[in-house]
Design a protein around this motif. Structure first.
Motif, PDB file in Angstrom:
ATOM      1  N   CYS A 178       4.437  11.748  12.588  1.00 14.06           N
ATOM      2  CA  CYS A 178       3.037  11.348  12.781  1.00 14.06           C
ATOM      3  C   CYS A 178       2.784  10.914  14.230  1.00 14.06           C
ATOM      4  O   CYS A 178       1.768  11.272  14.829  1.00 14.06           O
ATOM      5  N   GLY A 179       3.704  10.139  14.768  1.00 14.75           N
ATOM      6  CA  GLY A 179       3.565   9.719  16.168  1.00 14.75           C
ATOM      7  C   GLY A 179       3.620  10.892  17.119  1.00 14.75           C
ATOM      8  O   GLY A 179       2.884  10.944  18.111  1.00 14.75           O
ATOM      9  N   LEU A 180       4.474  11.857  16.808  1.00 13.78           N
ATOM     10  CA  LEU A 180       4.586  13.051  17.647  1.00 13.78           C
ATOM     11  C   LEU A 180       3.282  13.838  17.659  1.00 13.78           C
ATOM     12  O   LEU A 180       2.953  14.498  18.648  1.00 13.78           O
ATOM     13  N   GLY A 181       2.526  13.765  16.561  1.00 11.93           N
ATOM     14  CA  GLY A 181       1.233  14.438  16.523  1.00 11.93           C
ATOM     15  C   GLY A 181       0.320  13.953  17.637  1.00 11.93           C
ATOM     16  O   GLY A 181      -0.295  14.749  18.362  1.00 11.93           O
ATOM     17  N   GLU A 182       0.234  12.633  17.800  1.00 10.73           N
ATOM     18  CA  GLU A 182      -0.613  12.082  18.864  1.00 10.73           C
ATOM     19  C   GLU A 182       0.002  12.330  20.243  1.00 10.73           C
ATOM     20  O   GLU A 182      -0.710  12.560  21.220  1.00 10.73           O
ATOM     21  N   PHE A 247     -10.805  18.560  12.776  1.00  6.24           N
ATOM     22  CA  PHE A 247     -10.076  19.257  11.718  1.00  6.24           C
ATOM     23  C   PHE A 247      -9.217  18.275  10.924  1.00  6.24           C
ATOM     24  O   PHE A 247      -9.187  18.305   9.684  1.00  6.24           O
ATOM     25  N   ALA A 248      -8.489  17.413  11.633  1.00  8.52           N
ATOM     26  CA  ALA A 248      -7.520  16.519  10.986  1.00  8.52           C
ATOM     27  C   ALA A 248      -8.175  15.603   9.962  1.00  8.52           C
ATOM     28  O   ALA A 248      -7.695  15.471   8.828  1.00  8.52           O
ATOM     29  N   HIS A 249      -9.276  14.957  10.341  1.00  8.48           N
ATOM     30  CA  HIS A 249      -9.945  14.037   9.426  1.00  8.48           C
ATOM     31  C   HIS A 249     -10.443  14.764   8.180  1.00  8.48           C
ATOM     32  O   HIS A 249     -10.348  14.239   7.061  1.00  8.48           O
ATOM     33  N   ALA A 250     -10.973  15.953   8.366  1.00  7.25           N
ATOM     34  CA  ALA A 250     -11.473  16.722   7.230  1.00  7.25           C
ATOM     35  C   ALA A 250     -10.334  17.128   6.292  1.00  7.25           C
ATOM     36  O   ALA A 250     -10.474  17.084   5.062  1.00  7.25           O
ATOM     37  N   ILE A 251      -9.207  17.520   6.867  1.00  6.29           N
ATOM     38  CA  ILE A 251      -8.048  17.901   6.057  1.00  6.29           C
ATOM     39  C   ILE A 251      -7.526  16.698   5.277  1.00  6.29           C
ATOM     40  O   ILE A 251      -7.188  16.808   4.090  1.00  6.29           O
ATOM     41  N   GLU A 252      -7.468  15.536   5.916  1.00  3.05           N
ATOM     42  CA  GLU A 252      -7.010  14.321   5.231  1.00  3.05           C
ATOM     43  C   GLU A 252      -7.869  14.027   4.001  1.00  3.05           C
ATOM     44  O   GLU A 252      -7.357  13.734   2.921  1.00  3.05           O
ATOM     45  N   VAL A 253      -9.183  14.093   4.187  1.00  2.00           N
ATOM     46  CA  VAL A 253     -10.101  13.791   3.086  1.00  2.00           C
ATOM     47  C   VAL A 253      -9.992  14.844   1.988  1.00  2.00           C
ATOM     48  O   VAL A 253      -9.927  14.520   0.800  1.00  2.00           O
ATOM     49  N   GLU A 254      -9.956  16.119   2.381  1.00  2.50           N
ATOM     50  CA  GLU A 254      -9.885  17.202   1.402  1.00  2.50           C
ATOM     51  C   GLU A 254      -8.597  17.109   0.592  1.00  2.50           C
ATOM     52  O   GLU A 254      -8.577  17.428  -0.605  1.00  2.50           O
ATOM     53  N   GLN A 255      -7.518  16.640   1.220  1.00  5.94           N
ATOM     54  CA  GLN A 255      -6.227  16.485   0.550  1.00  5.94           C
ATOM     55  C   GLN A 255      -6.098  15.134  -0.163  1.00  5.94           C
ATOM     56  O   GLN A 255      -5.029  14.781  -0.642  1.00  5.94           O
ATOM     57  N   ASP A 256      -7.199  14.385  -0.201  1.00 11.15           N
ATOM     58  CA  ASP A 256      -7.224  13.065  -0.845  1.00 11.15           C
ATOM     59  C   ASP A 256      -6.147  12.148  -0.262  1.00 11.15           C
ATOM     60  O   ASP A 256      -5.502  11.372  -0.973  1.00 11.15           O
ATOM     61  N   HIS A 257      -5.943  12.269   1.047  1.00  7.89           N
ATOM     62  CA  HIS A 257      -5.018  11.423   1.814  1.00  7.89           C
ATOM     63  C   HIS A 257      -3.561  11.544   1.353  1.00  7.89           C
ATOM     64  O   HIS A 257      -2.763  10.631   1.551  1.00  7.89           O
ATOM     65  N   LYS A 258      -3.231  12.693   0.762  1.00  8.08           N
ATOM     66  CA  LYS A 258      -1.831  12.947   0.408  1.00  8.08           C
ATOM     67  C   LYS A 258      -1.034  13.339   1.647  1.00  8.08           C
ATOM     68  O   LYS A 258       0.196  13.349   1.629  1.00  8.08           O
ATOM     69  N   ILE A 259      -1.733  13.661   2.703  1.00 10.14           N
ATOM     70  CA  ILE A 259      -1.107  13.963   3.984  1.00 10.14           C
ATOM     71  C   ILE A 259      -1.456  12.847   4.951  1.00 10.14           C
ATOM     72  O   ILE A 259      -2.577  12.328   4.951  1.00 10.14           O
ATOM     73  N   HIS A 261      -2.160  10.807   8.583  1.00  7.49           N
ATOM     74  CA  HIS A 261      -3.041  11.119   9.699  1.00  7.49           C
ATOM     75  C   HIS A 261      -2.340  11.911  10.799  1.00  7.49           C
ATOM     76  O   HIS A 261      -2.852  12.933  11.268  1.00  7.49           O
ATOM     77  N   GLY A 262      -1.172  11.456  11.213  1.00  5.96           N
ATOM     78  CA  GLY A 262      -0.476  12.137  12.303  1.00  5.96           C
ATOM     79  C   GLY A 262      -0.080  13.557  11.947  1.00  5.96           C
ATOM     80  O   GLY A 262      -0.113  14.460  12.797  1.00  5.96           O
ATOM     81  N   GLN A 263       0.290  13.773  10.686  1.00  6.21           N
ATOM     82  CA  GLN A 263       0.603  15.120  10.228  1.00  6.21           C
ATOM     83  C   GLN A 263      -0.640  16.000  10.274  1.00  6.21           C
ATOM     84  O   GLN A 263      -0.590  17.164  10.678  1.00  6.21           O
ATOM     85  N   ALA A 264      -1.770  15.426   9.834  1.00  7.97           N
ATOM     86  CA  ALA A 264      -3.025  16.168   9.865  1.00  7.97           C
ATOM     87  C   ALA A 264      -3.443  16.481  11.298  1.00  7.97           C
ATOM     88  O   ALA A 264      -4.038  17.540  11.566  1.00  7.97           O
ATOM     89  N   VAL A 265      -3.127  15.586  12.230  1.00  6.63           N
ATOM     90  CA  VAL A 265      -3.440  15.832  13.637  1.00  6.63           C
ATOM     91  C   VAL A 265      -2.682  17.056  14.148  1.00  6.63           C
ATOM     92  O   VAL A 265      -3.237  17.876  14.892  1.00  6.63           O
ATOM     93  N   ILE A 266      -1.432  17.188  13.754  1.00  4.40           N
ATOM     94  CA  ILE A 266      -0.645  18.359  14.177  1.00  4.40           C
ATOM     95  C   ILE A 266      -1.303  19.644  13.678  1.00  4.40           C
ATOM     96  O   ILE A 266      -1.466  20.612  14.437  1.00  4.40           O
ATOM     97  N   ILE A 267      -1.704  19.655  12.414  1.00  4.18           N
ATOM     98  CA  ILE A 267      -2.410  20.817  11.872  1.00  4.18           C
ATOM     99  C   ILE A 267      -3.734  21.016  12.601  1.00  4.18           C
ATOM    100  O   ILE A 267      -4.115  22.147  12.938  1.00  4.18           O
ATOM    101  N   GLY A 268      -4.426  19.906  12.873  1.00  3.55           N
ATOM    102  CA  GLY A 268      -5.701  19.974  13.570  1.00  3.55           C
ATOM    103  C   GLY A 268      -5.575  20.539  14.978  1.00  3.55           C
ATOM    104  O   GLY A 268      -6.450  21.276  15.451  1.00  3.55           O
ATOM    105  N   LEU A 269      -4.479  20.211  15.650  1.00  5.02           N
ATOM    106  CA  LEU A 269      -4.242  20.743  16.995  1.00  5.02           C
ATOM    107  C   LEU A 269      -4.026  22.251  16.950  1.00  5.02           C
ATOM    108  O   LEU A 269      -4.533  22.994  17.807  1.00  5.02           O
ATOM    109  N   VAL A 270      -3.286  22.715  15.938  1.00  2.00           N
ATOM    110  CA  VAL A 270      -3.091  24.159  15.773  1.00  2.00           C
ATOM    111  C   VAL A 270      -4.443  24.837  15.544  1.00  2.00           C
ATOM    112  O   VAL A 270      -4.749  25.881  16.145  1.00  2.00           O
ATOM    113  N   CYS A 271      -5.268  24.241  14.692  1.00  2.00           N
ATOM    114  CA  CYS A 271      -6.613  24.788  14.428  1.00  2.00           C
ATOM    115  C   CYS A 271      -7.453  24.817  15.706  1.00  2.00           C
ATOM    116  O   CYS A 271      -8.161  25.795  15.971  1.00  2.00           O
ATOM    117  N   ALA A 272      -7.372  23.749  16.493  1.00  2.00           N
ATOM    118  CA  ALA A 272      -8.157  23.676  17.737  1.00  2.00           C
ATOM    119  C   ALA A 272      -7.720  24.746  18.730  1.00  2.00           C
ATOM    120  O   ALA A 272      -8.551  25.329  19.436  1.00  2.00           O
TER     121      ALA A 272
END
Length: 337
Positions: A178-182, A247-259, A261-272
């Motif tokens: 998660c930290g590596l995501g930021e 992207f990250a915040h939307a993915i977190e909410v859609e996944q009901d926070h099963k993922i 934040h930092g993990q979602a940021v990594i996915i969000g960066l790929v999307c960006a």
């Protein structure tokens, strides 16, 4: 290091086993002696002795509250429970609130500090890599509301930030990821030289090697401090810190926070990066080069099947949007956004 925000300047202390200096730093900065400590339950479990050592005779009154930190408890109900505890223990405007934990703990404790008695003193003690490199600095506080992340919050700067890298030793691998995501986000915000440095040291930071980890924390804090100094209230420049986050915040909410934040940021960066390429901002060879960094961590993240339409709907509610349009931070290469 110092953060020179328009509303307040304050220091950031970084080191190993620096938590022992906290009582001394409270004295040095002439802060209030009525102390309300909000500590993550995991931190309390691993570091109870350290937390107890913070309580000294110089403090007039001390209350320690254990907080179960997760996105679902980062809400108004928890805020009200903190208010009730503060009132029950007769805390007033001469209160010092100390947050000891990760980003969620810092966000909600900071929000309570900014609103209780119209604002009381506040200290950030981040204990996760993500909080150390990003969320503890800059003054953003907040809670989730409904299905929207950080919808309610304030800009409220702490008296100081104390980063003790010894806390990182008890982190699980997913928290380091998660930290590596930021950290990867900051790699894209710097220049190509900094990107290459981050990439070469990624494996060492994954292992929490002391020297490169401390250096990386300091680099990220300095980068964020320079942005906050120029634009504390996110009127313009500070928006670059949201790279990947829509992207990250939307993915977190859609996944009901099963993922996380930092993990979602990594996915969000790929999307960006892919969106930057799709919009013609990033060239083919640049996409191949720069997307390799977050993809290094792809086997560390598990994502359930996503409902794309729901993600779009969540992004439309994103607080960074304007005039009914979703806003994204895109880039052509590191440092050029």
């Amino acid at each position: 290091m110092e953060v020179k925000a328009s509303s307040k300047s304050y220091p950031v202390y970084v080191g190993n086993n620096t938590i022992a200096q906290l009582p001394e730093l409270i004295e040095k900065h002439a802060l209030h002696k009525n102390v309300f400590i909000v500590v993550d339950e995991n931190v309390l479990g691993y570091h109870l002795k350290k937390i107890k050592s913070l309580i000294t005779e110089r403090m007039r009154k001390v209350v320690v509250v254990e907080y179960v930190a997760n996105e679902k408890s980062k809400n108004n109900k928890s805020v009200e429970e903190f208010y009730d505890c503060l009132i029950k223990n007769e805390f007033g405007r001469d209160t010092l609130i100390i947050a000891i934990g990760g980003g969620i703990t810092g966000d909600i404790a900071g929000y309570v500090a900014s609103t209780f008695s119209r604002g009381v003193q506040f200290i950030q003690v981040p204990t996760t890599l993500l909080a150390a490199v990003d969320s503890s600095v800059g003054g953003k506080t907040g809670i989730n509301y409904g299905k929207t992340k950080n919808l309610i919050g304030t800009f409220y700067q702490p008296e100081f930030v104390l980063v003790d890298t010894s806390f990182l030793k008890t982190l699980k691998e997913e928290e380091i990821v998660c930290g590596l995501g930021e950290i990867i986000k900051y790699a894209y915000l710097g220049d190509d030289k900094l990107y290459l440095t981050f990439r070469s040291e990624l494996k060492q930071i994954m292992k929490l090697s002391p020297k490169p980890t401390t250096k990386m924390i300091e680099t990220c804090i300095n980068m964020k401090a320079s942005v906050v100094q120029a634009d504390e209230m996110e009127g313009g420049l500070r928006k670059i810190l949201n790279l990947g986050h829509t992207f990250a915040h939307a993915i977190e909410v859609e996944q009901d926070h099963k993922i996380k934040h930092g993990q979602a940021v990594i996915i969000g960066l790929v999307c960006a990066l892919y969106l930057s390429h799709f919009k013609g901002i990033m060239k083919d060879e640049k996409l191949v080069k720069y997307i390799s960094l977050p993809l290094f961590l792809q086997d560390k993240i598990t994502l359930d099947k996503c409902n794309v339409e729901n993600i779009y709907k969540v992004m439309l509610r994103d607080k960074k949007g304007r005039d009914g349009k979703t806003k994204f931070v895109l880039l052509s290469e590191p440092g050029i956004l």
